[in-house]
Design a protein around this motif. Structure first.
Motif, PDB file in Angstrom:
ATOM      1  N   ASP A 187       0.829  -1.206   0.000  1.00 16.43           N
ATOM      2  CA  ASP A 187       0.000   0.000   0.000  1.00 16.43           C
ATOM      3  C   ASP A 187       0.861   1.253   0.000  1.00 16.43           C
ATOM      4  N   ASP A 188       1.938   1.224   0.770  1.00 14.07           N
ATOM      5  CA  ASP A 188       2.861   2.361   0.832  1.00 14.07           C
ATOM      6  C   ASP A 188       3.493   2.614  -0.538  1.00 14.07           C
ATOM      7  N   LYS A 222       2.416   1.630  -3.511  1.00 14.58           N
ATOM      8  CA  LYS A 222       1.415   2.038  -4.504  1.00 14.58           C
ATOM      9  C   LYS A 222       1.075   3.510  -4.366  1.00 14.58           C
ATOM     10  N   GLU A 223       1.055   4.002  -3.122  1.00 16.96           N
ATOM     11  CA  GLU A 223       0.691   5.396  -2.888  1.00 16.96           C
ATOM     12  C   GLU A 223       1.831   6.354  -3.206  1.00 16.96           C
ATOM     13  N   ASN A 224       3.055   5.945  -2.863  1.00 17.10           N
ATOM     14  CA  ASN A 224       4.174   6.888  -2.964  1.00 17.10           C
ATOM     15  C   ASN A 224       5.153   6.595  -4.104  1.00 17.10           C
TER      16      ASN A 224
END
Length: 395
Positions: A13-14, A16-18
């Motif tokens: 998730d980290d 994919k977001e950043n």
């Protein structure tokens, strides 16, 4: 080691977001994969505090997870999921079940293959055959798989598992001398056997006998032979069939026009056999592998595959096979031991004679040899082979 699912999902998730672009590209681009490794190393210094932990999270996030973990054991060759359990097989190990893997993880693994190869498993396309990073995958969707998604992964590694140094574990050394002579004499040789019996490894060994002066056009559906890695000094045109070119098309429109002496097909499965036979009739030399119950069944298996796409005269086709295919080889695997079980020579009258045979029993192997034809010896002399037969072994 493997990290808990919540840790893996947090990292994904980290990323994919950043770092969405790097994360996406890391599935297929080795350079981007290294960039991602540096990001994880800096961003999670405490969590992934050593190389082992960093390697593990990379396998779980953008690698092939537990498959890569299992493949670190060089004995493992096949990883299968039958809908509810993961089954491991290999050479020199007993078949066993890995209880920690469930269907959800299998589906996630298949999705990673899809990300890295651009091919998907869906209800509309329920069978997936693809390969990536030394792994060849077949998967069947629950649309057709009764007890849940099925998956079979074959681990393919650069290097030769059957070598001149260990050949005695596979067959006697006088058979190795014969195979060298058969390749030197530019014989058409077809290798049959069940999955995991050493067909591809024997084909790789035979490639090692071909000199630089004889160009090889090598065609595969999935990259298994690693010919360029294994034989960097040979003249090899290496092609892998995909959605834009089939094995059949590569034989007919590339193989026959690239000035090769040899056209090697990793494995024949269907209608491409017809074009392969046409190539043999043009004077090109072929080796390939296939599934057949024994060496004598090879011509009929080839006929059946050729008829999948062409309306052919059966007798004429078999005439060509028996006249121009020189040898059929059969390999077997019993109790984890792979061995060459039989070599036959084909004759124009639709017969085959045994050149070599070994039968495994409780005391080891019972071996017999047979006579080679004058046709073979004449061809061997033509190409300056000094092979004189099996000498004391021949009877």
């Amino acid at each position: 080691m493997r990290f808990e699912k919540n840790v893996v999902e947090m990292v994904k998730d980290d990323l994919k977001e950043n770092y969405a672009e790097v994360f996406h590209n890391a599935f297929t681009d080795p350079i981007e994969k290294e960039v991602l490794r540096k990001i994880l190393e800096e961003r999670y210094k405490d969590l992934f505090s050593n190389q082992e932990k960093l390697d593990s999270i990379m396998r779980q996030v953008v690698g092939f997870d537990f498959v890569e973990d299992l493949a670190r054991d060089k004995r493992i060759t096949d990883i299968g999921f039958d809908g509810d359990k993961l089954i491991i097989e290999g050479n020199g190990i007993e078949k066993y079940i890995e209880p920690e893997i469930n269907e959800e993880e299998i589906i996630q693994l298949i999705a990673k293959f899809s990300n890295s190869t651009g091919k998907e498993l869906t209800a509309k396309d329920p069978i997936l055959n693809t390969s990536s990073n030394h792994f060849r995958l077949n998967a069947v969707h629950t649309q057709n798989a009764v007890n849940g998604t099925t998956m079979a992964v074959r681990v393919t590694r650069p290097g030769l598992a059957i070598t001149e140094e260990n050949f005695e574990n596979f067959a006697p050394l006088f058979v190795l001398d014969f195979l060298k002579a058969a390749v030197k004499a530019r014989s058409n040789i077809f290798i049959a056997g069940d999955t995991g019996t050493g067909k591809t490894e024997l084909q790789k060994l035979m490639i090692s006998f071909i000199p630089f002066e004889e160009r090889i056009a090598l065609i595969e559906s999935n990259k298994d032979l690693y010919a360029k890695e294994n034989f960097p000094d040979k003249d090899i045109f290496y092609w892998v069939a995909n959605g834009t070119a089939t094995v059949e098309e590569l034989i007919a429109y590339a193989g026959l026009r690239s000035h090769p002496v040899w056209i090697m097909v990793g494995e024949v499965l269907g209608r491409e056999v017809y074009q392969m036979t046409q190539g043999i009739l043009t004077g090109h030399k072929f080796t390939t592998t296939l599934h057949a119950t024994d060496a004598r069944a090879i011509p009929r298996r080839l006929l059946g595959m050729a008829k999948m796409g062409y309306n052919i005269d059966e007798n004429m086709f078999l005439d060509d096979i028996y006249r121009y295919v020189d040898f059929g080889i059969h390999t077997e695997k019993i109790d984890g031991i792979r061995y060459l079980s039989e070599i036959v020579e084909y004759h124009h009258d639709h017969t085959a004679t045994t050149v070599f045979k070994q039968v495994k029993n409780k005391n080891g192997f019972e071996r017999t040899t047979g006579k080679l034809s004058s046709k073979f010896y004449e061809r061997a002399m033509k190409y300056d082979s000094d092979f004189k037969g099996f000498a004391d072994h021949e009877r």
